[in-house]
Design a protein around this motif. Structure first.
Motif, short mmCIF file in Angstrom:
data_model
loop_
_atom_site.label_atom_id
_atom_site.label_comp_id
_atom_site.label_asym_id
_atom_site.label_seq_id
_atom_site.Cartn_x
_atom_site.Cartn_y
_atom_site.Cartn_z
N VAL A 25 0.85 -1.18 0.00
CA VAL A 25 0.00 0.00 0.00
C VAL A 25 0.89 1.23 0.00
N THR A 26 0.62 2.13 -0.93
CA THR A 26 1.33 3.40 -0.93
C THR A 26 0.31 4.52 -0.81
N PHE A 27 0.74 5.58 -0.17
CA PHE A 27 -0.08 6.78 -0.02
C PHE A 27 0.73 7.97 -0.50
N ALA A 72 8.21 -0.76 5.98
CA ALA A 72 7.47 0.50 5.91
C ALA A 72 8.48 1.62 5.68
N ALA A 74 8.61 6.16 4.78
CA ALA A 74 7.90 7.42 4.61
C ALA A 74 8.90 8.51 4.25
N TRP A 89 4.94 10.80 1.21
CA TRP A 89 4.78 9.48 0.57
C TRP A 89 5.02 8.42 1.62
N ILE A 90 4.12 7.42 1.64
CA ILE A 90 4.22 6.33 2.63
C ILE A 90 4.04 5.01 1.90
N MET A 91 4.80 4.00 2.32
CA MET A 91 4.66 2.66 1.78
C MET A 91 4.69 1.66 2.93
N SER A 92 3.75 0.72 2.89
CA SER A 92 3.74 -0.41 3.81
C SER A 92 3.60 -1.68 2.99
N ALA A 100 -1.18 -4.05 5.57
CA ALA A 100 -0.54 -2.94 4.86
C ALA A 100 -1.41 -1.70 4.88
N THR A 104 -0.37 1.75 6.94
CA THR A 104 -0.25 3.01 6.19
C THR A 104 -1.13 4.09 6.79
N GLU A 105 -2.35 3.74 7.16
CA GLU A 105 -3.24 4.72 7.80
C GLU A 105 -2.66 5.18 9.14
#
Length: 147
Positions: A25-27, A72, A74, A89-92, A100, A104-105
């Motif tokens: 999951v990326t944000f 994870a 960021a 930017w965040i990745m789990s 994931a 991320t949340e």
């Protein structure tokens, strides 16, 4: 990379994912052209680097302990950003997607409340303001932190 601050565009910094991950999951938090009904032309982020890095790494470590994730990361931008730029930017990565998503949340919520990064909005009418900064002097000097 676990947590980092950068003044460079984030697109060039995103690394590889985890080979065992079935769910990644990326944000991307991007600079938008409107906020609270006002036209935004750009943003500026200012950080207290030593504390931001310390707290950012702690948040990633907490996520790795709390959620069943493999990795994870960021990245938070600093400096002047234009509309459409990635600000955070965040990745789990996890074996399963649910962990994931949850990690991320958790990471974005913790970054917004705990990492000392201040955001200044520039508006189409020429005004500027520090966002959610009750202790900031609105003449341009920064006196307090927001998440």
């Amino acid at each position: 990379m676990q947590f980092q601050l950068t003044s460079q565009p984030i697109e060039t910094l995103i690394g590889t994912m985890h080979p065992y991950a079935g769910g990644i999951v990326t944000f991307e938090g991007r600079v938008r052209a409107i906020n609270d009904g006002r036209i935004v032309t750009s943003l500026e982020y200012v950080a207290y680097p030593e504390l931001a890095l310390f707290e950012g790494h702690a948040i990633i470590d907490e996520a790795l302990e709390r959620f069943e994730i493999l990795k994870a990361s960021a990245i938070h931008r600093t400096g002047h950003l234009k509309i459409g730029d990635i600000a955070v930017w965040i990745m789990s990565a996890a074996i399963h997607r649910k962990a994931a998503f949850e990690a991320t949340e958790h990471i974005i919520d913790a970054i917004k409340t705990r990492v000392p990064v201040w955001k200044k909005e520039y508006y189409a009418n020429g005004e500027t303001t520090w966002v959610r900064c009750d202790h900031c002097h609105h003449g341009g000097k920064m006196h307090g932190a927001i998440g």
